[in-house]
Write a protein that holds these residues in place. Structure first.
Motif, PDB file in Angstrom:
ATOM      1  N   HIS A  38     -10.742   4.515   2.451  1.00  0.00           N
ATOM      2  CA  HIS A  38     -10.209   3.949   1.197  1.00  0.00           C
ATOM      3  C   HIS A  38     -10.425   2.433   1.174  1.00  0.00           C
ATOM      4  O   HIS A  38     -10.132   1.745   2.167  1.00  0.00           O
TER       5      HIS A  38
ATOM      6  N   SER B 258      -9.879   5.461   7.133  1.00  0.00           N
ATOM      7  CA  SER B 258      -9.982   6.727   6.391  1.00  0.00           C
ATOM      8  C   SER B 258     -10.996   6.612   5.242  1.00  0.00           C
ATOM      9  O   SER B 258     -11.307   7.601   4.591  1.00  0.00           O
TER      10      SER B 258
ATOM     11  N   THR C 109       0.854  -1.182   0.000  1.00  0.00           N
ATOM     12  CA  THR C 109       0.000   0.000   0.000  1.00  0.00           C
ATOM     13  C   THR C 109       0.890   1.232   0.000  1.00  0.00           C
ATOM     14  O   THR C 109       2.024   1.183   0.484  1.00  0.00           O
TER      15      THR C 109
ATOM     16  N   GLN D 187       0.618   4.689   1.668  1.00  0.00           N
ATOM     17  CA  GLN D 187      -0.206   5.418   2.640  1.00  0.00           C
ATOM     18  C   GLN D 187       0.677   6.073   3.684  1.00  0.00           C
ATOM     19  O   GLN D 187       1.853   5.747   3.850  1.00  0.00           O
ATOM     20  N   ASN D 188       0.082   7.042   4.385  1.00  0.00           N
ATOM     21  CA  ASN D 188       0.709   7.611   5.571  1.00  0.00           C
ATOM     22  C   ASN D 188      -0.395   7.861   6.590  1.00  0.00           C
ATOM     23  O   ASN D 188      -1.504   7.328   6.425  1.00  0.00           O
TER      24      ASN D 188
ATOM     25  N   LYS E 125      -3.357   6.021  -0.236  1.00  0.00           N
ATOM     26  CA  LYS E 125      -3.435   6.615  -1.573  1.00  0.00           C
ATOM     27  C   LYS E 125      -3.781   5.550  -2.605  1.00  0.00           C
ATOM     28  O   LYS E 125      -4.648   5.714  -3.440  1.00  0.00           O
ATOM     29  N   SER E 126      -3.094   4.425  -2.544  1.00  0.00           N
ATOM     30  CA  SER E 126      -3.358   3.351  -3.507  1.00  0.00           C
ATOM     31  C   SER E 126      -2.748   2.046  -2.985  1.00  0.00           C
ATOM     32  O   SER E 126      -2.020   2.064  -1.989  1.00  0.00           O
ATOM     33  N   TYR E 127      -3.061   0.957  -3.682  1.00  0.00           N
ATOM     34  CA  TYR E 127      -2.380  -0.289  -3.320  1.00  0.00           C
ATOM     35  C   TYR E 127      -2.116  -1.138  -4.560  1.00  0.00           C
ATOM     36  O   TYR E 127      -2.797  -1.020  -5.585  1.00  0.00           O
TER      37      TYR E 127
END
Ligand code: PLP
Length: 279
Positions: free
Chosen positions: A118, A116, A47, A49-50, A55-57
């Motif tokens: 997603h 979040s 993934t 992300q933070n 954001k995407s995977y």
């Protein structure tokens, strides 16, 4: 040369990677280490992300997920397996094939979405797509939203939650129990209720309930992954699902409390596993 006797207890996590270190395999390995268990990790998805969100995977090729698991099972012989983000139906099938050779306890946290919002699973009928993994699972650990998504039953009170858990136990005779975590439910309430529904002799279901105060904190990224890993660890250490449930709940409560004042990242921060105090 004689093979040395197995010294340490070990768990294999099969899950997604979170580069921010808060969730996924990173959270699982930190939990195992904190609890004195050797951790192995097979990655299903990368993934990006933070603490501000995913954001995407990128899913790993299913055959490569299988290769990772098979090599670890052959050589390391982990006692338990913990599964988190699976990502796609094809990866679910690959995991399920590898689990054919495994006889220990399998704890599956059916991650479908990040807190979040997603999605962490391909679009489509997620229940049908993860079915092959649930069929190899011993203990399923959904939060209430995941329980609703998997059963398509409304879960807005204790009895409805119990009915949905019962539906899963009826549908999947391989399941020894279902743990439902309540942290993502009624987020304004002062208390959280977690449940363990455990299959007993004669197909009776025992219900254990843990009610505990909601700790005000935004640093809750990865709590689902951490709870499922703590549950798997405590079961391996104690041999009891009830003890694993109550100790897992207490582990999370302690970590949320200790991590609430520490800010790492600009968004929802992670748990700081090494702050856990052994009692
Ligand atoms: N990223 C990965 C790789 C995960 O396995 C999980 C697990 O739930 C998440 C993100 C979601 O974490 P959170 O719900 O705390 O956002």
């Amino acid at each position: 040369m004689p093979v040395p006797e197995k010294q340490n207890k070990s768990i294999l996590t099969i899950a997604g990677s979170d580069p921010s270190g808060g969730a996924g395999i990173q959270a699982d390995l930190k939990t195992f280490t904190t609890l004195g268990i050797y951790g192995c990790a097979a990655i299903t998805c990368l993934t990006a992300q933070n603490s501000l969100g995913v954001k995407s995977y990128l899913p790993v090729a299913p055959s490569f997920v299988k290769e990772q698991i098979d090599l670890v099972l052959e050589d390391m012989q982990p006692d338990h397996i913990k599964i988190g983000m699976v990502g796609t139906g094809d990866i679910a099938v690959a995991i399920s094939e590898s689990l054919d050779k495994f006889e220990g306890v399998v704890v599956y946290d059916p991650v479908l979405k990040a807190s979040s919002g997603h999605s962490l699973f391909e679009s489509g009928d997620s229940t049908a797509l993860v079915k092959s993994v649930i069929e190899k699972t011993t203990i399923l650990t959904p939060n209430i939203k995941e329980l609703q998504a998997l059963t398509r039953l409304e879960c807005n009170n204790d009895e409805r939650i119990a009915r949905a858990a019962q539906y899963l136990l009826d549908t999947f005779p391989n399941l020894a129990g279902v743990v439902v975590t309540g942290g993502h439910f009624e987020e304004e309430s002062d208390a959280i209720t977690d449940f363990l529904f455990l299959r007993d002799i004669g197909d009776q279901v025992i219900r254990e309930t843990a009610i505990h105060p909601r700790i005000k904190s935004t640093n809750t990224h990865g709590t689902g992954c951490t709870f499922a890993s703590a549950f798997a660890s405590y079961h391996l250490l104690t041999g009891s699902y009830e003890k694993a449930f109550y100790k897992g709940v207490a582990f999370l409560e302690d970590l949320i409390k200790k991590s609430s004042s520490i800010s790492i990242g600009k968004g929802n921060g992670p748990l700081i596993h090494h702050l856990f105090t052994h009692t």
